[in-house]
Design an enzyme around this catalytic site. Sequence first.
Site, PDB file in Angstrom:
ATOM      1  CE  LYS A 110      -3.939   1.885   2.681  1.00 22.46           C
ATOM      2  NZ  LYS A 110      -4.762   1.710   3.903  1.00 22.46           N
ATOM      3  CB  SER A 133      -8.176   3.412   2.990  1.00 21.18           C
ATOM      4  OG  SER A 133      -7.287   2.798   3.905  1.00 21.18           O
ATOM      5  CB  SER A 177      -8.365   0.672   5.937  1.00 23.31           C
ATOM      6  OG  SER A 177      -9.068   1.885   5.886  1.00 23.31           O
TER       7      SER A 177
END
Lengths: 488, 498
Positions: free
Chosen positions: B89, B164, B188
Amino acid sequence: MKDKFDYFIKTENNKWEVIIGLEVHAQVTSKSKLFSSSSTKFGEKPNTQVSLVDSAFPGMLPVINKFCIEQAVKTGLGLNAKINLRSIFDRKNYFYADLPAGYQISQYKNPIVGEGSVTLDMPYGTKKVGIERLHLEQDAGKSIHDLSPDNTFVDLNRSGVALMEIVSKPDLRSPDEVNSYVKKLRTIMRYLGTCDGNMQEGSLRADVNVSVRKQGEKKFGTRCEIKNVNSIKFMEMAIESEAKRQVELIESGKKIEQETRLFDTKKNETRSMRSKEEAHDYRYFPDPDLLPLVIKQSFVDNLKNKLPELPDKKKERFINKFKLTPYEANVLISENNISEYFEEVIKTADIKLAKNWIIVELFAVLNDKNLDIKDSPVSSKNLANLLNLISSGEISGKIAKKVFELMVQSGDEPSKIIKDKGLQQQSDPKELEKIIKNVLEKNFDKITQYKAGKEKLYGFFVGEVMKASSGKANPKLVNDILKKELKK
Amino acid sequence: MRTFLLYQRLLIKMNDLNDISLSEIIKLVKSKKISSLELANHFINNIEKGKKLNSFITTCFDQTIKDSKNFDKKQNFDGLLPGIPIAVKDLFCTKNIKTTAGSKILENFVPTYESTVTNNLWKEGAILLGKLNCDEFAMGSSNETSFFGNVINPLENNLVPGGSSGGSATALAASLTPATIGTDTGGSIRQPASFTGTVGLKPTYGLCSRWGIVAFASSLDQAGPMTKNVEDCALMLEAMSGYDKKDSTSINKKKENYSKNLNSSIKGIKIGIPKEYRVDNMPEEIEQLWKNGIDILKKSGAKIIDISLPHTKYALPTYYIVAPAEASSNLARYDGIKYGYRSKKGNNLIEMYEHTRAEGFGDEVKRRVLIGTYVLSSGYYDAYYLKAQKVRKLIKGDFDNSFKEVDAILTPSTPSSAFKIGEKANDPISMYLNDIFTVPVNLAGLPAISIPAGKDHKGHPLGLQLISKELKEQKILNIAFAMEKEINFKQSLNRWWE
């Protein structure tokens, strides 16, 4: 010296009392910063002592410097204060170019040190000043506006340096008391080695809260805070001018607005920086990157056991053990180096001589040369030797002063100087007799007057003899022989 | 012998690497049936063909190839992830590789340092493929707030992957990376895992270092693994976790061997079912999924116990006070002074700040900074932030009480399957409601795992969540491992994007 407190702003009809509280920012003596390992060294090139944490790069986290905690606890103990075993670091949020994270890590509701006190020696007696709290916080960087007309430069070397904010109660009543308070704090911290108190380098600064009230009133007036005053002299000036401003306002029927002010040292006046309405909302909240700071009582006790003798204790000891006056004791304990020097000298020399010589002669030289006592050209050992020569009658006080002067110049040992310069005392009775007889012969008329009852002339004869011997004559022998000769 | 090896290698390539797990890939590498370079090329090829999914913000293929060649030369198989290419990420700072946090304000930010968690992966032999798209500063539940565009769920081209960590979930599900890591502040990791039919674990707060991760809400943020199955999840967690003295909230404890200790025998284990998670308007399908999960656990010998977590209904409002409050402060550093985007507009410092932040941040970030600033303001602090912190303690207390009775808690991961792109974009509240089952866990600092447990009538995956008390990751991994075997979830992707 006044023996009664008398600091009021006096006007035609009133006497106004000045109420002062101080927030002193003292830089913690520590090699590295409060939450990073960068160096705290003063005077280095801009932005050379900055870590990723100090400059708030994404993902960087603060880690508390344990040494700074020890320093804060030690200072708290030196202020006779309560040590809080659990304290919390909060974020104080505001935007400024030299505050990289957009917040300063400080302690808001739960400081590491709670209430304590400091005792001041004022000419009118001792005065106890309450300490509200002491907390740890980070310093910000420095914005430099005068290097370019269009740009501001930022130096982050100071960013993250550990400060102790020491907040007093509104117990101070005059510029003199403020002077004495700041000096006392500085002395205590220097004894402890927790802050060097160097105001030129910004190690010690203060925000000064000032309000006024008519003498005898109980209620405090509205206060104004004068930000960031960096010398004791300026603090005194700022208080005086701010108190006068407030009195004038009130007496002309106006109200004091609570606000933050700045002291203009050139104009000797304070001016408004921001009003209460414009005051920042710092949005304090506990820093989630740091757990509450929990210390053990044993940690505190351990530091307590290792504390050096503090100024108040030392003063008491000097008065009781060495029979010094409070004034003398105060002077000699004002710096740890001075008291150490004094104690070193009196290991072999006479206490009374030592205290006088240090306070009068040595301090004059150090002041003149702007030297710290640890850099004194006259070592404690050499001074002790000199004083012992006086005590044993080998040299007179007058010669001693001459020798001392030469010691200051050369740093040499006194006996060497005496030998080299031929300053040994004239103690040969026959030689002295010769000199005395010579003096008396030249002043025959005065002998008659003396014998007729003008006894004051005795001093004149002694003086003439000393002059004739270049001050080297042994005063005791001169006395003996002179008396004998005058009786003839 | 030689021809036999060659034949085996050929077999592997035919046997699509896209369909096998990280653990199986590692076995192939260790037995030298595939090289690190071959793996790198395979995933690079997949990434090139997967551009439509928009799951990557940055790739670093030259470096990937170089590192994999290096690995093949040295052949050191000691690490947990020997020569395995992995994408992460874009919230993890990677040395010399752009790290954006999905924001314009960090559009060109290149860190000079490596986050502890990614560094742990490289120490275990992993190799970086690139940086995965995410909601801006991890604020979002659909990956629609990213400055770099929304990510598409590999299930269908009009579905969000969740957020997210949406880029991570998509890249994993579409086999653009064999495993990945995300961060989880309010769900997330678990919500996108649930939306893409993958496994995601949020560890105990403090198990993985936060050092070098772009901060959203410091007291809630936690990095965790996202994988195709539970075994991989255990392995990745083992690789990434560990004490870090650079993070004051890191837990100082010995590293655990989650993969070695993985065990599907859960007989006699006690599972709590919280009644408060039966929320209004919950789709029947979710209810059914939950029931199936319970049945599976019963069948495996677990004991089901009804429990109550009475303060659950306050979790979401509490979260939306605490998280924005911390975020408003954490994001103050993005001011255009030191790094990142700076607006050319403005005649003084304040104006420069205003333009920089107005242009550099997206709407959702601005919304949360505003909320956070508000709840910390003098006069509102007690009513909002302080109260939220008190409620947070109560929520934690609920869990503590339950764990006196049960070993783990089973809940749905999300109240729905993946929704359509744009469906909730203009309705922040309904977007926030998506985190209703995941948020309490972050507030309590507990570990939780989401595993794919079924599909809805549209064929979209749905996840179940297992929660345990602090540092009992092994327990939920084991339960998840047992459930996984029984559920036998099958992902069916036709690789429409290629």
